[in-house]
Design an enzyme around this catalytic site. Structure first.
Site, short mmCIF file in Angstrom:
data_model
loop_
_atom_site.label_atom_id
_atom_site.label_comp_id
_atom_site.label_asym_id
_atom_site.label_seq_id
_atom_site.Cartn_x
_atom_site.Cartn_y
_atom_site.Cartn_z
N TYR A 1 -7.46 -1.97 68.56
CA TYR A 1 -6.26 -2.56 67.99
C TYR A 1 -6.20 -4.06 68.28
O TYR A 1 -6.17 -4.49 69.43
CB TYR A 1 -5.02 -1.87 68.56
CG TYR A 1 -3.77 -2.14 67.78
CD1 TYR A 1 -3.51 -1.48 66.59
CD2 TYR A 1 -2.84 -3.08 68.22
CE1 TYR A 1 -2.36 -1.73 65.86
CE2 TYR A 1 -1.68 -3.33 67.50
CZ TYR A 1 -1.45 -2.64 66.32
OH TYR A 1 -0.31 -2.89 65.61
N TYR B 1 -3.61 -5.58 57.82
CA TYR B 1 -2.70 -5.06 58.84
C TYR B 1 -2.00 -3.83 58.29
O TYR B 1 -0.95 -3.92 57.67
CB TYR B 1 -1.68 -6.13 59.22
CG TYR B 1 -0.70 -5.70 60.30
CD1 TYR B 1 -1.09 -5.69 61.64
CD2 TYR B 1 0.58 -5.31 59.98
CE1 TYR B 1 -0.20 -5.28 62.63
CE2 TYR B 1 1.47 -4.92 60.97
CZ TYR B 1 1.07 -4.91 62.29
OH TYR B 1 1.95 -4.52 63.27
#
Lengths: 140, 385
Positions: free
Chosen positions: B289, B339
């Site tokens: 992440y 994203y």
């Protein structure tokens, strides 16, 4: 002039803290059972789970734990005249950590561990914000 | 007690196009990605009986998507309020639901118009109620501002440098160049990175992820069933969610976190590797992440790929390059692909394990890690082909 930036909305847990700021006193909760200071204000002591609490006046002394320099204003209309400004996490002498602004200092001069002291900034008639400024060398 | 290793599979994956302006509703994006995942697996919407998602008050409810898809009888539907921390958690929720007998065939998705609609990175509650009363009045409002505080702490504690952060951004971009789905495909040099303007010091523009419209979905079912479906199944070896003490009162708040030089990852590492039955040295590809560059360093450290504090030198030495010992964010990550709140990492991990990653394929990838989260809480999965 209207103050347009975010203003704290005191609640039953925090009212005492913000009332203290209004009179330029930095008030902290101290657990009546185990003596742990806590911030932000809350109903239960996470260390011993007691609800019994006293409010004490903090020394106002702290050290810089981490900091950022905001250079791109968000929202733009509220902060374009403020940048660059410093937001810091400071560790109070009593233990808890606070988010605050470091003022009275070149943003590029902030360092880790820097000694700072509380100074209150009037936002409105009801709200004063606890900010911090460097402690001058030799001052005590 | 986890005794589910390899018992559940990701049997299908689906995505929409990633863009700055989809011109479509979030419901459309979510439905499209879910239908794509079902088609990929060769499963009819009639067979779906569970659907889970996570949202930041910016998406559509699971039952709305099930309704669009004409799912005849939903038996399990959950909308988890979360940030990136939840991106792997929802896959574990699907596993848990099936194991508990609540469902058999579960869709998991994340859908958002993250650029043309609600921009998560641009701000938050300005009214300063609750925990926000202790942060927003100081002009501490956005997620880049929140996480720059963590990055600085890592720099203070370990001497992490801009060039080390930059290596994360450059590596992601080099991978995105090979990814036809990526939103940012122009090559980026260290000079380009260092020349990008400061947004919130220590973050430059290129330390900060993209904002995207799009959706990703996966289909989770039992391994014995997945074997009979269209794609080579990808097995869930193990997964974990959590963090340490004082995770805060919302996803921004970390005022009481012990030390911002490390994040959730160290707290879930033993649980994760214990369940998966493998360790960091066994991972062939890692989708980590990367809402901001620093979070990759903290997760590499916390999960044991390098020692605490050595994430900077680890990436600077080329370890995370596509042809290095631990290829990281082979799709370009949140920094350069899109994203989709970390759910695109799951899609990429599955693509790699199937051998379907095209020009960016890591040869013979057998075990993949996906992680989700950057601050006080997060989740991770270990997958194998």
């Amino acid at each position: 002039m209207t103050y347009a930036k975010p203003l704290p909305v005191p609640d039953a847990d925090s009212a005492h803290f913000w009332a203290g700021c209004r009179s330029h006193r930095l008030l902290l909760q101290r657990c009546r059972s185990c003596g742990t200071h806590r911030y932000p204000a809350g109903p239960v002591c996470p260390a011993c789970r007691s609800r019994a609490v006293d409010w004490i006046e903090a020394s106002g002394r702290a050290t810089v734990f981490s900091w950022i320099v905001v250079r791109h204003p968000v929202p733009r209309d509220l902060y374009q005249d403020e940048v660059p400004y410093v937001v810091a996490l400071v560790t109070l002498a009593e233990g808890p950590r606070m988010a605050t602004n470091i003022i009275g200092c070149d943003p590029d001069a902030v360092t880790a561990g820097m000694a700072v002291e509380v100074v209150f900034r009037e936002a409105t008639a009801e709200i004063a914000l606890p900010c911090f400024r460097p402690v001058l060398a030799g001052a005590r | 007690m986890w005794n589910l290793r390899d018992k559940y599979c990701i049997a299908g994956i689906g995505s929409t196009e990633f863009s700055k302006a989809s011109g479509r509703t979030v419901l459309d994006l979510a439905s499209t990605a879910c239908l794509a995942a079902l088609d990929d697996a060769g499963v009819s919407p009639d067979e779906v009986d569970g659907i889970v998602s996570f949202h930041f008050n910016d998406s559509v409810p699971a039952i709305a998507v099930a309704t669009q898809l004409g799912v005849p009888a939903v038996r399990y539907a959950v909308d988890t309020a979360g940030g990136g921390n939840a991106a792997n958690l929802i896959v574990l929720q699907a596993v848990a639901a099936i194991e508990a007998g609540l469902a058999e065939t579960v869709l998991c998705y994340r859908a958002m118009n993250g650029r043309s609609g609600f921009r998560l990175g641009g701000g938050r509650d300005m009214s300063a109620h609750g925990i926000t009363q202790y942060t927003a009045p100081f002009g501490w409002i956005t997620y880049p501002q929140a996480m720059a505080m963590w990055c600085r702490r890592h720099m203070i504690e370990y001497g992490t440098t801009a060039e080390q952060l930059g290596q994360v951004a450059i590596t992601a971009r080099a991978n995105a160049v090979l990814n036809e789905r990526a939103m940012q495909r122009l090559p980026m040099s260290m000079d380009d990175y260092l020349a990008s303007r400061f947004i919130v010091d220590p973050f430059r523009l290129y330390d900060i992820c993209l904002e995207s419209d799009g959706a990703c979905a996966v289909l989770v079912t039992r391994a014995d069933r997945a074997r009979d479906l269209r794609q080579r199944p990808v097995h869930i070896m193990g997964g974990a969610y959590g963090g340490g003490p004082n995770q805060g009162e919302d996803l921004f708040d970390a005022l009481r976190w012990p030390d911002h030089s490390h994040n959730y990852a160290r707290y879930i590492a033993a649980d994760l590797w214990g369940k998966a039955g493998v360790g960091p040295a066994d991972v062939d590809v890692a989708e980590i992440y990367d809402c901001f560059t620093y979070s990759v360093l903290m997760q590499l450290e916390g999960l044991g790929f390098c020692r605490e504090g050595e994430g900077g030198p680890f990436v600077a030495d080329g370890n995370i390059a596509r042809d290095g010992p631990l290829p990281v964010n082979t799709h370009g990550g949140l920094l350069s692909e899109a994203y989709i709140h970390g759910f695109n990492h799951v899609i990429e991990a599955v693509s790699q394990l199937r051998g379907h990653a095209g020009a960016r394929q890591v040869p013979d990838a057998e075990i993949a890690l996906t992680t989700a989260g950057a601050m006080t809480c997060g989740s991770a999965l270990v997958l194998r082909r």
